[in-house]
Design an enzyme around this catalytic site. Structure first.
Site, mmCIF file in Angstrom:
data_model
loop_
_atom_site.group_PDB
_atom_site.id
_atom_site.type_symbol
_atom_site.label_atom_id
_atom_site.label_comp_id
_atom_site.label_asym_id
_atom_site.label_seq_id
_atom_site.Cartn_x
_atom_site.Cartn_y
_atom_site.Cartn_z
ATOM 1 N N LYS A 112 0.843 -1.207 0.000
ATOM 2 C CA LYS A 112 0.000 0.000 0.000
ATOM 3 C C LYS A 112 0.877 1.256 0.000
ATOM 4 C CE LYS A 112 -3.870 -2.372 2.149
ATOM 5 N NZ LYS A 112 -4.628 -2.763 3.332
ATOM 6 N N GLN B 48 -4.793 -1.386 9.429
ATOM 7 C CA GLN B 48 -4.749 -2.732 8.871
ATOM 8 C C GLN B 48 -5.371 -3.735 9.837
ATOM 9 O OE1 GLN B 48 -3.778 -3.471 5.760
ATOM 10 N NE2 GLN B 48 -4.158 -5.655 6.006
ATOM 11 N N ASP C 163 -11.259 2.977 3.919
ATOM 12 C CA ASP C 163 -11.454 1.527 3.905
ATOM 13 C C ASP C 163 -12.947 1.174 3.846
ATOM 14 O OD1 ASP C 163 -9.591 -0.490 3.784
ATOM 15 O OD2 ASP C 163 -8.913 -0.228 5.849
HETATM 16 N N1 GUN Z 1 -7.240 -6.853 6.105
HETATM 17 C C1 GUN Z 1 -7.638 -7.615 5.050
HETATM 18 N N2 GUN Z 1 -8.182 -6.851 4.092
HETATM 19 C C2 GUN Z 1 -8.122 -5.582 4.534
HETATM 20 C C3 GUN Z 1 -8.522 -4.333 3.992
HETATM 21 O O1 GUN Z 1 -9.061 -4.224 2.887
HETATM 22 N N3 GUN Z 1 -8.287 -3.254 4.772
HETATM 23 C C4 GUN Z 1 -7.724 -3.344 6.000
HETATM 24 N N4 GUN Z 1 -7.566 -2.238 6.690
HETATM 25 N N5 GUN Z 1 -7.350 -4.475 6.537
HETATM 26 C C5 GUN Z 1 -7.546 -5.590 5.808
#
Ligand code: GUN
Length: 295
Positions: A53, A97, A120
């Site tokens: 990311k 995350q 998100d």
């Molecule tokens: N963990 C697995 N997929 C995601 C996501 O799309 N965003 C976040 N923040 N954590 C995750």
């Protein structure tokens, strides 16, 4: 006949090029979109997602404020950081995350994120708006799936979509997005899960299957109608001694067999994966434009 492979890497690259141009034009106005990234702990999969990311942000010109916190970070410390980011005008999007360590209340943290920066799409406000079809930040993986269908020319209107998996991150939102009365949606949706009786009965009715169960080989060839479109959201590590790292990645679909029956299919890796990060970048750019009253 073998299915057309939907190239998620290419679709993601196309969208990132569009975003790069948008970021460049925002910069001419003195606006730099910013993403605050928070990772708690040292889960290797989460670490690699977060690094990807951060790299993607840099690549298209988004500023990222990267925070890697130890596994014993308290909920209060984490909430304090989220609040600092809520108040920081340089930050347009906040990404915490998941999963978080067990001693931290995940719901409390998601609730603390300012909905205006919820790139998100996990805040209950965003989830509620999505459900009633109001404009909001859409969660990145399901949004990526929908974009892949649209950009691959797959007709969803009136199609029967069968989703396998009811997670809050993928299954529930993708089902919701596809049933909306909107372009790129308007589908008839069936949502299957671990308690579904005779999963194959349902998936065989599907024009479009979205596999998001989190288990390899959940969808096998006998469970797929001839010419169906198959989107595989799974990312599973399976042991593979022939690989240097000792494992390889597979999805939730038996790819080799199902590709002989489907009309289109996404590979793993190189399918949905690259779309998730791309839609995060997209949401961050949208948020920066909203914060500066640009549409
Ligand atoms: N963990 C697995 N997929 C995601 C996501 O799309 N965003 C976040 N923040 N954590 C995750």
């Amino acid at each position: 006949m073998s299915a057309k492979i939907i190239d998620g890497k290419q679709i993601a690259a196309d969208i990132r090029e569009e975003l790069k141009a948008e970021v460049a034009s925002l910069k001419e106005k003195g606006i730099v979109p910013g993403l605050g990234v928070i990772l708690v702990g040292d889960d290797p999969a989460s670490q690699s997602y977060v690094s990807a990311k951060e790299k993607a942000c840099e690549n298209i010109g988004i500023y990222s404020d990267d925070n890697r916190l130890p596994a014993d970070t308290t909920e209060e410390e984490l909430l304090a950081l989220v609040n600092r980011m809520n108040d920081d005008p340089k930050i347009n999007g906040i990404l915490v995350q998941l999963p978080l360590p067990k001693h931290i209340n995940e719901s409390a943290v998601l609730l603390a994120v300012n909905p205006d920066k919820d790139v998100d799409g996990f805040h209950p406000m965003s989830v509620g708006k999505m459900m009633i079809g109001e404009e909001t930040f859409l969660p990145c993986t399901p949004h990526g799936v929908v974009q892949m269908l649209i950009r691959s020319g797959v007709e969803t209107s009136g199609a029967h979509v069968v989703v396998v998996g009811r997670s809050n991150i993928v299954g529930k939102p993708v089902a919701n997005m596809l049933l909306q009365k909107k372009e790129g949606a308007n589908a008839t949706v069936t949502l299957c899960h671990t308690r579904t009786k005779d999963l194959g009965y349902h998936t065989r009715q599907a024009d479009i299957i979205i596999a998001a169960s989190g288990w390899p080989n959940t969808v096998t060839a006998d469970m797929v109608k001839e010419s169906a479109v198959v989107i595989d959201v799974g990312v599973n590590r399976v042991e593979d001694a022939s690989r240097e790292r000792g494992y390889r990645l597979v999805g939730d679909v038996d790819f080799d067999a199902v590709k002989e029956k489907a009309s289109m299919i996404t590979p793993v890796p190189g399918g949905v994966g690259p779309m998730t990060i791309t839609m995060l970048l997209y949401n961050t750019v949208v948020s920066a434009k909203r914060a500066n009253d640009i549409d």
